[in-house]
Each structure stands twice: as structure tokens, then as C-alpha cells.
Write a protein that holds these residues in place. Sequence first.
Motif, PDB file in Angstrom:
ATOM      1  N   THR A 192       0.826  -1.212   0.000  1.00 49.17           N
ATOM      2  CA  THR A 192       0.000   0.000   0.000  1.00 49.17           C
ATOM      3  C   THR A 192       0.859   1.260   0.000  1.00 49.17           C
ATOM      4  OG1 THR A 192      -1.764  -1.146   1.200  1.00 49.17           O
ATOM      5  CG2 THR A 192      -1.793   1.269   1.238  1.00 49.17           C
ATOM      6  N   ILE A 193       1.853   1.294   0.883  1.00 46.92           N
ATOM      7  CA  ILE A 193       2.722   2.468   0.972  1.00 46.92           C
ATOM      8  C   ILE A 193       3.536   2.630  -0.303  1.00 46.92           C
ATOM      9  CG2 ILE A 193       4.702   3.464   2.183  1.00 46.92           C
ATOM     10  CD1 ILE A 193       3.633   2.285   4.757  1.00 46.92           C
ATOM     11  N   ALA A 194       4.100   1.526  -0.800  1.00 47.64           N
ATOM     12  CA  ALA A 194       4.908   1.592  -2.012  1.00 47.64           C
ATOM     13  C   ALA A 194       4.083   2.113  -3.191  1.00 47.64           C
ATOM     14  CB  ALA A 194       5.481   0.213  -2.324  1.00 47.64           C
ATOM     15  N   ARG A 195       2.824   1.670  -3.286  1.00 51.43           N
ATOM     16  CA  ARG A 195       1.956   2.130  -4.371  1.00 51.43           C
ATOM     17  C   ARG A 195       1.680   3.624  -4.251  1.00 51.43           C
ATOM     18  NH1 ARG A 195      -2.428  -0.311  -3.044  1.00 51.43           N
ATOM     19  NH2 ARG A 195      -1.550  -2.350  -3.579  1.00 51.43           N
ATOM     20  N   LYS A 196       1.455   4.089  -3.014  1.00 52.83           N
ATOM     21  CA  LYS A 196       1.112   5.503  -2.808  1.00 52.83           C
ATOM     22  C   LYS A 196       2.291   6.432  -3.081  1.00 52.83           C
ATOM     23  CE  LYS A 196      -0.902   8.735   0.516  1.00 52.83           C
ATOM     24  NZ  LYS A 196      -1.950   9.178  -0.422  1.00 52.83           N
ATOM     25  N   ILE A 197       3.497   6.026  -2.696  1.00 49.41           N
ATOM     26  CA  ILE A 197       4.652   6.912  -2.847  1.00 49.41           C
ATOM     27  C   ILE A 197       5.439   6.644  -4.128  1.00 49.41           C
ATOM     28  CG2 ILE A 197       4.860   7.116  -0.339  1.00 49.41           C
ATOM     29  CD1 ILE A 197       7.301   5.297  -0.456  1.00 49.41           C
TER      30      ILE A 197
END
Length: 292
Positions: free
Chosen positions: A247-252
Motif C-alpha cells: 500500500t505504501i509503495a503504491r502511494k509513494i
Amino acid sequence: MATARAAKVKDPAALIRPLVTPEGVDLRVKLADAGTRASGFLLDVVLIIVAAIVVSLVALFGLGGLGVQDAEPLFIVWIIFIFFLRNVYFIAFEAGRRAATPGKRMVGVRVASRSGAGLTLDQVIARNLMREIEVFLPLSILAARASADVADTLTTIFGLVWALLFSLFPLFNRDRLRIGDLLAGTWVVEAPKVALLEDLSQRKDPVAARFQFSPAQLDAYGIAELQKLEEVLRRDDYSALKAVAETIARKIGARVEPIDSKAFLTAYYGELRAHLERKLLLGNRKADKYAR
């Protein structure tokens, strides 16, 4: 007894304080000791004196043709200018993004609010105007009386004791506070330039050390997400780590392999915590990812 007391004063942990944000995150800070604060202040005074000398020399050369009587009003203007110079200097720099004057930055400290909230302009003004009463007022009176040849021993002793008493006040309280800090609700904390990030991230995993994040990537999340990320890391559940990392990797806009999920989150947690701490001490807070 004296030895134990001395050891306690020298113990670095004695200056560690909890700095709890309104969101409940404890960003522990280390208070600047009295010697460091004095060094930063003296450096600032030197810079102010240099600026005052330069301005004075320019004024003298520019007004060299005026007589003594014509120059008297300008001398009063010069005194007012020096007053504003030293006050605007401290207030402008401490109200800025770094919350520190050039002298403080040189010795590695900055001003922070003791409430855990962002540093406000009112606090900065209060702590710095109080310095006029603490130090500059008695010294200015002594200088004025000396220039007029009316200084006496009693006045000189009184002025020096006054300035010395207020200057040494940080030595007599556990938080190393000036009178101005007490009134404004502030303290001066250490702000290491190099060790801060690694100390907070505590990254020993060589895989985690490979991940680096830009300020824009760190701005994607706030304090609320930092708390949730800490909970996920403490649970150490592979499925949860993998899902959150994705989730974090996709967002940033980052890429992470499932096997590196924990290392990625550990690295991001450390840098995000350091990033938020710096913004907190500079007077900026972001409660969550929706905040602007």
C-alpha cells in the motif's frame, strides 16, 4: 553524595525529555545544556555586533559632513535601530522554518514548544523580548551611563549582578530554561545534523539501509499513519507487513519485493519519524495523510 549528584548531572540521559504531540506520539528530545546554549548566544551576539559595526561605519561615512548638533537626532535613530536589529534578528530566525538563529544552528540546537504542538510566533516573541529585561537592558543602561561619565560603582555592580543572575538562571533548573522560556512555554533542544536520522531509524538491517525516500514521499503520510505503522511493525505479522508495504509503495511510487516488506517498512518508519520530528520542532505538524 556529591559524587552521585555530579554523575547524575553529567549523565546524558538526564537531559532526555518526552515530547508528546497532541496526537499522542512521544518524540523524545534531548535538551541543550547550558554551555551549548551560551555558546550559541555568544555567536549570535558576535554576528549582531559585526552587523552593527558595518552599519555604523556606513552611517559615519555618509553623515561625515554633519555637525554635532545635527547628528544628535541621527544618534537616537541609531540606538533605536540597534534595538530592533537584535530583536528582529532573534525573532525572525527562530520564527523561521528551522526555529534557530545562525548561532544555534552552528552549535546544533533549536527552539521547540514544551506542549508538543508547533512553535508559535507569540512564543518566539515572548521569549526574545524577555531577553531585553534579562540581559540587554542592564547592559544598555551601564553603557549609556558610562558614555555620559555618570556611572558609579553601585550602579555598575547592580547592573552586572542583574545581567549575571538572569544569564545563570538555566544552571539552576533541571530543564535548563531561561526566564523567557518559562514565560513562553519553550525549551531549547539538540538538533544533530548527521546522527538524527540514523538514531531514530535504528536501521541495522543492510536491506533496510538500501531504501531511501525523498521529502515528497515522506510527506505522503502523517503522525496518525506513523502510529499505525509502528503497531504493524510490532506485531511482525508477515501478511500484514506485506499488505502495508504494498500500500505504501503504491502511494509513494516505490517498488518493493514481498520478501523485503519488513525491511522496507522499517526504513520508511525511521525516515518518516525523523521527518515528522523535524517538522514538529520547526512548527509544522501533519496529523494524517489528509492534512495539507
